[in-house]
Enzyme design. Structure first.
Site, PDB file in Angstrom:
ATOM      1  N   HIS A 126     -30.028   3.037   3.904  1.00  0.00           N
ATOM      2  CA  HIS A 126     -28.605   2.701   3.968  1.00  0.00           C
ATOM      3  C   HIS A 126     -28.329   1.925   5.260  1.00  0.00           C
ATOM      4  O   HIS A 126     -28.466   2.490   6.349  1.00  0.00           O
ATOM      5  CB  HIS A 126     -27.746   3.968   3.950  1.00  0.00           C
ATOM      6  CG  HIS A 126     -27.880   4.766   2.692  1.00  0.00           C
ATOM      7  ND1 HIS A 126     -27.255   4.427   1.517  1.00  0.00           N
ATOM      8  CD2 HIS A 126     -28.595   5.899   2.434  1.00  0.00           C
ATOM      9  CE1 HIS A 126     -27.562   5.311   0.587  1.00  0.00           C
ATOM     10  NE2 HIS A 126     -28.368   6.214   1.108  1.00  0.00           N
ATOM     11  N   GLY A 380      19.224   4.736  10.998  1.00  0.00           N
ATOM     12  CA  GLY A 380      18.196   4.532  12.004  1.00  0.00           C
ATOM     13  C   GLY A 380      18.663   3.530  13.031  1.00  0.00           C
ATOM     14  O   GLY A 380      19.833   3.125  13.042  1.00  0.00           O
ATOM     15  N   LYS A 398      17.533  -1.057   3.054  1.00  0.00           N
ATOM     16  CA  LYS A 398      17.716  -0.917   4.503  1.00  0.00           C
ATOM     17  C   LYS A 398      18.695  -1.995   4.957  1.00  0.00           C
ATOM     18  O   LYS A 398      18.360  -3.179   4.986  1.00  0.00           O
ATOM     19  CB  LYS A 398      16.391  -1.052   5.237  1.00  0.00           C
ATOM     20  CG  LYS A 398      16.486  -0.772   6.744  1.00  0.00           C
ATOM     21  CD  LYS A 398      15.168  -1.079   7.461  1.00  0.00           C
ATOM     22  CE  LYS A 398      14.089  -0.110   7.089  1.00  0.00           C
ATOM     23  NZ  LYS A 398      14.303   1.221   7.708  1.00  0.00           N
ATOM     24  N   ASP A 489       5.919   1.922  17.062  1.00  0.00           N
ATOM     25  CA  ASP A 489       6.908   3.008  16.993  1.00  0.00           C
ATOM     26  C   ASP A 489       6.446   4.056  15.998  1.00  0.00           C
ATOM     27  O   ASP A 489       7.204   4.482  15.119  1.00  0.00           O
ATOM     28  CB  ASP A 489       8.271   2.447  16.609  1.00  0.00           C
ATOM     29  CG  ASP A 489       9.386   3.468  16.827  1.00  0.00           C
ATOM     30  OD1 ASP A 489       9.136   4.477  17.504  1.00  0.00           O
ATOM     31  OD2 ASP A 489      10.496   3.247  16.314  1.00  0.00           O
TER      32      ASP A 489
END
Length: 625
Positions: A126, A380, A398, A489
């Site tokens: 492998h 938010g 949003k 974030d």
């Protein structure tokens, strides 16, 4: 009378390298251990180095038990200081060793193959690592599954004999484009038709159609063939096709063009005075360091090269790339040390690229008449989120607050989010900029944000569920990491939970666009301190490794079932505690192995933190325990 007979052995090689631990339950930086290796005619031994004290023998492999020795190739980031792995398969075990450079790896592989060539060897091996319960090369799940590549007990996978020099029509390029390449090392010609190379000197490529040889011209006009592997091309054959490249523009002309354009992040790439060197010129309105007032200016960054390595181009920070187009593409999405991102390519005629200017006039733009707005789901830093319907599909809408994000930047965000396609990223269906407020049309996640979900399910989450949540986030972040994209974030509040309890990343990268400084600012005055790495707090320096720090805090949120980190401390107190070396305490529900991973994410130096690829591997191993 008894006689002890010991067979003498001769040392062949010795040196310090890094060993990768195969112990599943040891989840820490200790998985990569510096060891002193000794190869003799009978054994391969490795010991723990202890300055001033006798080394402790940690392992010994009899050479007759070795079935395979070869290179390991992986596109995943190597999480330790030494970057060149090779493998030793013995008995039923795999030993992975990381050498400091290619030549060192080649010496050890060659020596081990020479000593074991008459063993009972495998037919196939492998060539890649085993990860997530499968071999990455052939996707087989059985650990001792037969390999997928024929094993050669003699060939070391490098420095193969080059074929005969081709009979090419010299200087036959039809487009007349001259390409420049750098010699990666010295090369001494073996025949009359070859040309000598000097490391770091520039050469003009005349013909590179052969897979093993290039025909080049040096600065003195001499021509000849050189091995392709000894060259690194500075710019591709079609370098001029990129809209950001202005070949002969001067520094002053670049400033005039960019000032006339006047857009934040407008940029050009131009030739420097030094041959073969390029400069990025970028326009910014960022506040000055001394006054804090906006002072429009043009910054100039020279594209630099490292001494060694295939990925060698970088700008202000050492984020390395193999080619200049790859570097520019990365900095179009990440400032990473620049005064601003490279937002808008500008042509020499002084106008933004039409690709950027009109890129949103396609299927990404959603007709507002197709949208039905429902009740509010939450709020938010960018505005409200509603549930809605679009083309008979339930979606999340949003709504972007006025003066929070420009129309142009929202379209750019849509371009980026649509480009990413992964099961652990919230899918973007389109953007609606023809109404006010503007909005993003997103995949609907029935169980809302992760932080709220954790608190709602407090006392009812199993260990497997919590580990699965962390694994979901890691998969999404590993994907962004391989795409050279920084989230900035990462926190439980910016992850969403589906009806089937799958956790997906949302709002990745959006903090770059905020205009009113309510969340982040160019002066680093506002940002999520309790999720931020020390280098973000001190220098506003974001990277994939600062995302790793945030992920450690997110894991803490999961295992505390939604508690807020440092909930009884102010931001200033948190910074002071972190500077003193203090970290979040182990959650009651977190196993020791999981907390060791959190602590690894919170190492002071970014280089000491794991990559998301490695975190994915370690968390996957925990699910198998």
């Amino acid at each position: 009378m008894s006689v002890n007979v010991t067979m003498s052995s001769t040392v062949i090689l010795d040196g310090i390298m890094i060993k990768m631990s195969q112990q599943k339950k040891r989840i820490s930086t200790c998985n990569y251990k510096e060891r002193f290796f000794v190869l003799d005619t009978q054994e391969l031994k490795y010991s723990e180095c202890r300055p001033g004290r006798k080394p402790i023998l940690k392992g010994c492999i009899k050479l007759y038990s070795i079935k395979c020795v070869d290179m390991v190739f992986t596109y995943l980031p190597v999480p330790c200081e030494f970057k060149y792995p090779f493998q030793v398969f013995h008995g039923k075990h795999f030993l992975y060793i990381f050498a400091p450079d290619k030549d060192c790896r080649l010496r050890w592989v060659h020596a081990l193959k020479e000593e074991t060539k008459n063993n009972n060897l495998v037919e196939k091996y492998h060539p890649q690592l085993r990860m997530n319960g499968k071999w990455r090369c052939c996707k087989q799940s059985e650990k001792l599954a037969k390999g997928c590549v024929v094993y050669d007990p003699v060939d070391c996978g490098s420095k193969k004999t080059l074929p005969a020099i081709p009979d090419l029509e010299i200087e036959r390029l039809s487009d007349g484009v001259h390409r420049i390449a750098i010699a990666l090392q010295n090369y001494s010609p073996l025949g009359d038709r070859e040309l000598a190379l000097r490391k770091d000197e520039e050469y003009t490529l005349t013909d590179s159609s052969h897979p093993d040889w290039c025909y080049v011209r040096d600065e003195r006009g001499n021509t000849g063939f050189v091995p392709r592997i000894h060259l690194s091309e500075i710019s591709g054959k079609n370098f001029e096709r990129f809209e950001w490249y202005s070949k002969n523009i001067s520094r002053g002309e670049a400033e005039n063009v960019l000032f006339k354009e006047g857009k934040e992040g407008a940029f050009v790439v131009r030739n420097s005075r030094q041959t073969g060197v390029y400069t990025v010129s970028v326009f910014t309105k960022a506040p000055g360091r001394s006054t804090g007032e906006k002072q429009p200016c043009v910054k100039h960054y020279q594209i630099r090269r490292t001494e060694t390595g295939e990925s060698s181009f970088y700008l202000a920070e050492k984020y390395l790339f193999r080619t200049i187009p790859e570097l520019i593409h990365y900095h179009q999405h990440n400032a990473a040390g620049l005064i601003t991102r490279l937002r808008h390519p500008v042509t020499q005629k002084g106008c933004c690229s039409q690709i950027i200017a009109h890129g949103s006039k396609d299927e990404r733009e959603v007709d507002p008449d197709e949208l039905t707005f429902g009740q509010e789901l939450g709020r938010g830093q960018f505005g409200r989120v509603l549930w809605g319907e679009w083309r008979e599909k339930k979606v999340a809408l949003k709504l972007i607050k006025e003066d929070c994000m420009s129309n142009e930047d929202l379209k750019e965000e849509a371009k980026i989010m649509i480009k990413f396609n992964h099961s652990k990223l919230v899918q973007l269906y389109g953007v609606c900029t023809q109404r006010s407020p503007m909005c993003l049309v997103l995949e609907f996640m029935e169980n809302g944000c992760l932080s709220d979900y954790l608190r709602a399910k407090m006392g009812h989450l199993s260990q497997d569920t919590m580990l699965g949540m962390c694994l979901d986030v890691t998969e999404g972040m590993a994907y962004l990491e391989t795409s050279n994209f920084i989230h900035r974030d990462l926190a439980a509040r910016n992850c969403l939970v589906s009806k089937s309890n799958v956790v997906k990343l949302s709002d990745f990268g959006m903090t770059r666009y905020v205009l009113d400084d309510q969340y982040t600012s160019s002066m680093c005055s506002k940002f999520p301190v309790k999720w931020s790495a020390p280098e973000v707090v001190k220098y506003c320096k974001f990277s994939s490794k600062s995302d790793v720090w945030s992920f450690g805090v997110l894991m803490w949120e999961v295992y505390t079932e939604g508690r807020r980190p440092y909930e009884n401390q102010s931001n200033a107190q948190v910074v002071e505690s972190l500077n003193a070396g203090m970290r979040l305490l182990k959650p009651r529900l977190a196993p020791e192995a999981v907390y060791l991973l959190m602590d690894w994410c919170w190492k002071e130096r970014p280089v000491d933190r794991p990559s998301f690829a490695l975190l994915l591997h370690e968390l996957s191993e925990l699910t198998e325990c």
